[in-house]
Design a protein around this motif. Structure first.
Motif, PDB file in Angstrom:
ATOM      1  N   LEU A 217       0.733  -0.850  -0.001  1.00 11.61           N
ATOM      2  CA  LEU A 217       0.048  -0.158  -0.101  1.00 11.61           C
ATOM      3  C   LEU A 217       1.095   1.771   0.395  1.00 11.61           C
ATOM      4  O   LEU A 217       0.756   2.467  -1.151  1.00 11.61           O
ATOM      5  CB  LEU A 217      -0.668   0.050   1.256  1.00 11.61           C
ATOM      6  N   ILE A 218       2.211   1.299   0.513  1.00  6.73           N
ATOM      7  CA  ILE A 218       2.733   2.460   0.301  1.00  6.73           C
ATOM      8  C   ILE A 218       3.716   2.584  -0.523  1.00  6.73           C
ATOM      9  O   ILE A 218       3.553   3.267  -1.349  1.00  6.73           O
ATOM     10  CB  ILE A 218       3.696   1.716   1.751  1.00  6.73           C
TER      11      ILE A 218
ATOM     12  N   LYS B 270       3.714   6.158  -5.490  1.00  2.19           N
ATOM     13  CA  LYS B 270       3.443   6.404  -7.089  1.00  2.19           C
ATOM     14  C   LYS B 270       1.827   7.477  -6.946  1.00  2.19           C
ATOM     15  O   LYS B 270       2.832   8.277  -7.791  1.00  2.19           O
ATOM     16  CB  LYS B 270       3.092   5.166  -7.981  1.00  2.19           C
ATOM     17  N   GLN B 271       1.346   7.500  -6.671  1.00  2.00           N
ATOM     18  CA  GLN B 271       0.289   8.756  -6.181  1.00  2.00           C
ATOM     19  C   GLN B 271       0.997  10.198  -5.869  1.00  2.00           C
ATOM     20  O   GLN B 271       1.071  10.690  -6.506  1.00  2.00           O
ATOM     21  CB  GLN B 271      -1.043   8.207  -5.018  1.00  2.00           C
ATOM     22  N   ALA B 272       2.156  10.174  -4.617  1.00  5.16           N
ATOM     23  CA  ALA B 272       2.305  11.633  -4.204  1.00  5.16           C
ATOM     24  C   ALA B 272       3.451  11.619  -5.840  1.00  5.16           C
ATOM     25  O   ALA B 272       3.524  12.807  -6.077  1.00  5.16           O
ATOM     26  CB  ALA B 272       3.336  10.925  -2.781  1.00  5.16           C
TER      27      ALA B 272
ATOM     28  N   ASP C 254      -0.492  13.930  -5.847  1.00  4.14           N
ATOM     29  CA  ASP C 254      -1.418  13.193  -5.252  1.00  4.14           C
ATOM     30  C   ASP C 254      -1.268  13.865  -3.383  1.00  4.14           C
ATOM     31  O   ASP C 254       0.021  13.646  -3.136  1.00  4.14           O
ATOM     32  CB  ASP C 254      -2.281  12.104  -4.959  1.00  4.14           C
ATOM     33  N   ALA C 255      -1.611  14.950  -3.127  1.00  5.09           N
ATOM     34  CA  ALA C 255      -1.475  15.631  -2.049  1.00  5.09           C
ATOM     35  C   ALA C 255      -1.521  15.384  -1.029  1.00  5.09           C
ATOM     36  O   ALA C 255      -1.788  15.224   0.522  1.00  5.09           O
ATOM     37  CB  ALA C 255      -2.147  17.382  -2.118  1.00  5.09           C
ATOM     38  N   GLY C 256      -2.371  14.378  -0.927  1.00  2.00           N
ATOM     39  CA  GLY C 256      -3.044  14.057   0.330  1.00  2.00           C
ATOM     40  C   GLY C 256      -1.932  12.259   0.402  1.00  2.00           C
ATOM     41  O   GLY C 256      -2.253  11.539   2.050  1.00  2.00           O
ATOM     42  N   ALA C 257      -1.897  11.632  -0.354  1.00  2.00           N
ATOM     43  CA  ALA C 257      -0.349  10.379  -0.585  1.00  2.00           C
ATOM     44  C   ALA C 257       0.263  10.634   0.716  1.00  2.00           C
ATOM     45  O   ALA C 257       0.841   9.611   1.534  1.00  2.00           O
ATOM     46  CB  ALA C 257      -0.455  10.160  -2.154  1.00  2.00           C
ATOM     47  N   PRO C 258       1.060  11.662   0.907  1.00  2.82           N
ATOM     48  CA  PRO C 258       1.916  12.117   2.463  1.00  2.82           C
ATOM     49  C   PRO C 258       1.345  11.409   3.621  1.00  2.82           C
ATOM     50  O   PRO C 258       2.046  10.423   4.786  1.00  2.82           O
ATOM     51  CB  PRO C 258       2.609  12.990   2.367  1.00  2.82           C
TER      52      PRO C 258
ATOM     53  N   ARG D 290      -1.461   9.683   3.999  1.00  4.98           N
ATOM     54  CA  ARG D 290      -2.174   8.214   4.150  1.00  4.98           C
ATOM     55  C   ARG D 290      -0.685   7.371   3.963  1.00  4.98           C
ATOM     56  O   ARG D 290      -0.538   6.145   5.237  1.00  4.98           O
ATOM     57  CB  ARG D 290      -2.569   8.235   3.108  1.00  4.98           C
ATOM     58  N   MET D 291       0.778   8.187   3.624  1.00  3.62           N
ATOM     59  CA  MET D 291       1.845   7.216   4.013  1.00  3.62           C
ATOM     60  C   MET D 291       2.217   6.438   5.311  1.00  3.62           C
ATOM     61  O   MET D 291       2.359   5.493   6.179  1.00  3.62           O
ATOM     62  CB  MET D 291       2.813   7.469   2.862  1.00  3.62           C
ATOM     63  N   GLN D 292       1.793   7.726   6.309  1.00  2.88           N
ATOM     64  CA  GLN D 292       1.971   8.190   6.906  1.00  2.88           C
ATOM     65  C   GLN D 292       1.282   7.301   8.557  1.00  2.88           C
ATOM     66  O   GLN D 292       2.316   6.413   8.749  1.00  2.88           O
ATOM     67  CB  GLN D 292       2.022   9.279   8.310  1.00  2.88           C
ATOM     68  N   ALA D 293      -0.087   7.395   8.192  1.00  2.00           N
ATOM     69  CA  ALA D 293      -0.819   5.902   8.471  1.00  2.00           C
ATOM     70  C   ALA D 293      -0.430   5.154   8.180  1.00  2.00           C
ATOM     71  O   ALA D 293      -0.481   4.522   9.532  1.00  2.00           O
ATOM     72  CB  ALA D 293      -2.358   7.008   7.734  1.00  2.00           C
ATOM     73  N   ILE D 294       0.009   4.604   6.948  1.00  2.00           N
ATOM     74  CA  ILE D 294       0.721   3.298   6.848  1.00  2.00           C
ATOM     75  C   ILE D 294       1.296   2.816   7.492  1.00  2.00           C
ATOM     76  O   ILE D 294       1.600   1.467   7.669  1.00  2.00           O
ATOM     77  CB  ILE D 294       0.095   3.050   5.152  1.00  2.00           C
ATOM     78  N   GLY D 295       2.299   3.578   7.454  1.00  3.29           N
ATOM     79  CA  GLY D 295       3.449   3.417   8.506  1.00  3.29           C
ATOM     80  C   GLY D 295       3.311   2.782   9.474  1.00  3.29           C
ATOM     81  O   GLY D 295       4.613   2.546   9.809  1.00  3.29           O
ATOM     82  N   THR D 296       2.914   3.354  10.471  1.00  2.00           N
ATOM     83  CA  THR D 296       1.992   3.420  11.212  1.00  2.00           C
ATOM     84  C   THR D 296       1.759   2.045  11.833  1.00  2.00           C
ATOM     85  O   THR D 296       2.346   1.639  12.994  1.00  2.00           O
ATOM     86  CB  THR D 296       0.962   5.054  12.294  1.00  2.00           C
TER      87      THR D 296
END
Length: 159
Positions: free
Chosen positions: A115-116, A121-123, A127-131, A133-139
Motif C-alpha cells: 500500500l505504501i 506513486k500517487q505522491a 496527489d497531495a493526500g498521499a503523504p 496516507r503513507m504516514q498512517a500506513i507506516g504507523t
C-alpha cells in the motif's frame, strides 16, 4: 510457549544446524534491511519541518531508494523464514500460537508495504493526500513489525 521447551522432534543434524545458522544470518540481514525505511522516516520527519524545496526533492529520492532496500529485506525475510520453518519444523502445524501471531503480523506488514508503494506513486503523480496516507500506513507497518519481532523472540527464545 517458546520452542526450546516443547519437544526434541525439531532437532537438526550438524549439517542442518549449519545451514539453519546461515539462513538465520540472512534472516537477520533481511530484518536490518527492512528496518531501514522506518528508521529513516523517523529521522527525516524532523528534518522536513525546516527543509527547503530542494531538500524535499532530495529526501523524496532518498526515501524511494531506501524503500527498495526495505522491500528487498522483507523479501529476504519471507524467503529465509519460510525455508527455515519447513526445513527445521516441517511446516506451520507444530509451531505455537506466538509464531502464528508473528506470521499474521508479517502478512499485515507485507500488505502495508504494498500500500505504501502505491501511495508513493500517487505522491509522485501530485496527489497531495498521499503523504498523509503513507504516514498512517507506516504507523500500522511499524506496529506490525514490532509485533512480529516480539512474537519471534517469544517463540524462538533460547535461554
Amino acid at each position: 510457549p517458546h520452542l526450546r521447551h516443547q519437544s526434541s522432534k525439531f532437532r537438526l543434524s550438524d549439517r542442518g544446524r549449519s545451514m539453519h545458522r546461515i539462513l538465520l544470518i540472512f534472516h537477520f540481514l533481511g530484518l536490518a534491511m527492512g528496518l531501514a525505511a522506518p528508521i529513516l522516516n523517523l529521522v527525516l520527519a524532523s528534518m522536513m519541518k525546516t527543509a527547503t524545496p530542494a531538500d524535499m526533492g532530495a529526501f523524496g529520492k532518498l526515501r524511494v531508494r531506501v524503500a527498495r532496500v526495505s522491500e528487498t529485506g522483507l523479501a529476504l525475510l519471507w524467503i529465509t523464514g519460510l525455508t527455515m520453518v519447513f526445513r527445521k519444523y516441517g511446516g506451520f502445524s507444530g509451531l505455537p500460537w506466538t509464531f502464528h501471531l508473528k506470521l499474521t503480523a508479517v502478512v499485515v506488514l507485507t500488505v502495508c508495504v504494498a500500500l505504501i508503494r502505491v501511495q508513493m506513486k500517487q505522491a509522485m503523480a501530485g496527489d497531495a493526500g498521499a503523504p498523509g496516507r503513507m504516514q498512517a500506513i507506516g504507523t500500522v507497518a511499524l506496529l506490525a513489525s514490532l509485533t512480529a519481532l516480539v512474537s519471534a523472540v517469544v517463540t524462538f527464545a533460547v535461554s
